[in-house]
Write an enzyme that holds these catalytic residues in place. Structure first.
Site, short mmCIF file in Angstrom:
data_model
loop_
_atom_site.label_atom_id
_atom_site.label_comp_id
_atom_site.label_asym_id
_atom_site.label_seq_id
_atom_site.Cartn_x
_atom_site.Cartn_y
_atom_site.Cartn_z
N THR A 75 62.29 -4.73 81.88
CA THR A 75 63.05 -5.96 82.08
C THR A 75 62.53 -6.59 83.36
OG1 THR A 75 65.27 -6.86 82.38
CG2 THR A 75 64.90 -4.69 83.30
N THR A 76 62.94 -7.83 83.63
CA THR A 76 62.46 -8.51 84.84
C THR A 76 62.85 -7.68 86.06
OG1 THR A 76 62.99 -10.52 83.65
CG2 THR A 76 62.37 -10.77 85.95
N ARG B 225 57.65 -9.74 72.78
CA ARG B 225 58.20 -8.44 72.37
C ARG B 225 59.61 -8.55 71.79
NH1 ARG B 225 59.48 -5.64 78.14
NH2 ARG B 225 57.34 -6.19 78.59
N HIS C 66 72.41 -7.42 78.74
CA HIS C 66 72.47 -6.02 78.30
C HIS C 66 73.89 -5.50 78.07
CE1 HIS C 66 70.98 -1.90 77.95
NE2 HIS C 66 72.03 -1.57 78.67
N ASN D 297 72.58 -13.86 77.59
CA ASN D 297 71.18 -13.61 77.23
C ASN D 297 71.15 -12.79 75.93
OD1 ASN D 297 68.68 -12.13 77.04
ND2 ASN D 297 68.21 -12.82 79.10
N HIS E 98 64.51 -15.26 76.84
CA HIS E 98 63.27 -15.09 77.61
C HIS E 98 62.12 -14.98 76.62
CE1 HIS E 98 61.05 -12.58 80.96
NE2 HIS E 98 60.32 -13.58 80.50
N HIS F 187 71.58 -10.31 86.34
CA HIS F 187 70.80 -9.09 86.13
C HIS F 187 71.63 -7.86 86.45
CE1 HIS F 187 67.41 -6.50 85.40
NE2 HIS F 187 66.80 -7.57 84.90
N GLU G 247 64.12 -18.84 79.76
CA GLU G 247 63.50 -18.06 80.85
C GLU G 247 62.04 -17.88 80.51
OE1 GLU G 247 64.60 -14.02 81.87
OE2 GLU G 247 66.66 -14.70 81.79
N HIS H 148 68.26 -8.98 73.61
CA HIS H 148 68.38 -7.65 73.01
C HIS H 148 68.62 -7.70 71.51
CE1 HIS H 148 68.00 -5.77 76.74
NE2 HIS H 148 69.09 -5.05 76.80
N GLU I 252 68.77 -18.74 90.73
CA GLU I 252 69.52 -17.63 90.15
C GLU I 252 69.26 -16.42 91.05
OE1 GLU I 252 68.96 -16.70 85.97
OE2 GLU I 252 69.78 -14.69 86.28
N ARG J 121 58.66 -14.08 76.23
CA ARG J 121 57.63 -13.37 76.99
C ARG J 121 56.26 -13.61 76.41
NH1 ARG J 121 58.38 -9.04 80.40
NH2 ARG J 121 60.52 -8.78 81.06
N1 PXP Z 1 68.73 -13.22 84.54
C1 PXP Z 1 67.40 -13.03 84.40
C2 PXP Z 1 66.47 -13.94 85.13
C3 PXP Z 1 66.91 -12.00 83.57
O1 PXP Z 1 65.58 -11.82 83.45
C4 PXP Z 1 67.82 -11.19 82.87
C5 PXP Z 1 67.33 -10.11 81.95
O2 PXP Z 1 66.59 -10.64 80.92
C6 PXP Z 1 69.20 -11.44 83.04
C7 PXP Z 1 69.63 -12.44 83.90
C8 PXP Z 1 70.23 -10.64 82.33
O3 PXP Z 1 70.19 -9.31 82.78
P1 PXP Z 1 70.98 -8.20 82.00
O4 PXP Z 1 70.37 -8.09 80.64
O5 PXP Z 1 70.76 -6.97 82.85
O6 PXP Z 1 72.41 -8.64 81.94
#
Ligand code: PXP
Length: 239
Positions: A99-100, A48, A213, A6, A42, A190, A69, A9, A150, A44
């Site tokens: 975050t989600t 952002r 992250h 992802n 993602h 996540h 996403e 960031h 997921e 949004r």
């Molecule tokens: N999966 C989903 C559905 C998410 O919303 C996120 C965060 O955007 C992630 C995975 C990745 O999470 P992290 O950034 O904590 O690794």
């Protein structure tokens, strides 16, 4: 086990200055060169971090798999149908969250989800539902005809003692088995990092993990290519 990265960031950093760099599209290319199996972003409602231009360019440039996403709204549905990502992951979205924060409440949003999933699938876009590790979410995903789930690993990642960690791992393991037995493709994500990812890799039903992250954070110090390689070596050495 596959690794999808992802890159939100990177866009967050760009937006901190409102400039053109760092560009998440370039980040996606570096992740792929380092061996990532897919790219996740993602879009949004408040834009952002990732914006419409990013999503369109990512669609043109990502060679592995682009997972968009998004919230199950008409606006996002229109964008997904226009750009045709390889997968759409439907997530709940709250304006003020950092975050989600959790999985979808499938039953509270059943009719809207049914409509959005049906329209995406009518364009041959496979759909993943981001769910908490609870059995009722699997029943909901089956009822709505999703192809992928997921599993939200955030509660596991935030657990602070051994007992909580084992409880959360056992929930994730049993949901993964239940979903896989019912024919769903199982992924997870996540809060996963270079340390807490290990037990997740031992759950054989989980086919892919999605991490943002921790990899982008490490990249600040090591460079993105190395940060991706470091995670891939953990993921690949396990299975
Ligand atoms: N999966 C989903 C559905 C998410 O919303 C996120 C965060 O955007 C992630 C995975 C990745 O999470 P992290 O950034 O904590 O690794």
């Amino acid at each position: 086990m596959k690794l999808a990265i992802n890159i939100d960031h990177v866009a967050t950093l760009r937006e901190a200055r409102g400039e053109r760099e760092p560009d998440p599209v370039i980040a996606a290319g570096i992740c792929e060169l380092a061996g990532a199996d897919g790219i996740v972003c993602h879009l949004r409602e408040d834009r952002r971090h990732i914006n419409d231009r990013d999503v369109r360019l990512l669609r043109d440039t990502v060679n592995t798999k682009l997972d968009l996403e998004m919230a199950a709204t008409d606006e996002m549905l229109g964008i997904a149908i226009e750009i045709l990502p390889d997968l759409v992951t439907l997530v709940p979205e709250k304006r003020k969250e950092l975050t989600t924060e959790g999985g979808l409440d499938i039953y509270a949003n059943r009719e809207n989800l049914r409509k959005v999933i049906g329209e995406l699938q009518s364009k041959e876009i496979p759909v993943s539902l981001f769910i908490d590790p609870k059995p009722e979410a699997i029943d909901g995903a089956i009822e709505l005809n999703a192809q992928v789930i997921e599993i939200h690993t955030g509660t596991y990642a935030n657990a602070r003692n051994e007992r909580q960690i084992l409880t959360e791992l056992s929930k994730i393991g049993s949901i993964a088995r239940m979903a896989s037995e019912q024919g769903l493709v199982v992924t997870a994500g996540h809060g996963l990092n270079y340390t807490n990812v290990h037990p997740i890799l031992n759950i054989s039903e989980i086919q892919e993990i999605s991490i943002g992250h921790s990899i982008i954070s490490r990249a600040v110090f090591t460079g993105l290519h190395k940060a991706v390689e470091d995670m891939l070596s953990i993921v690949r050495s396990n299975r």
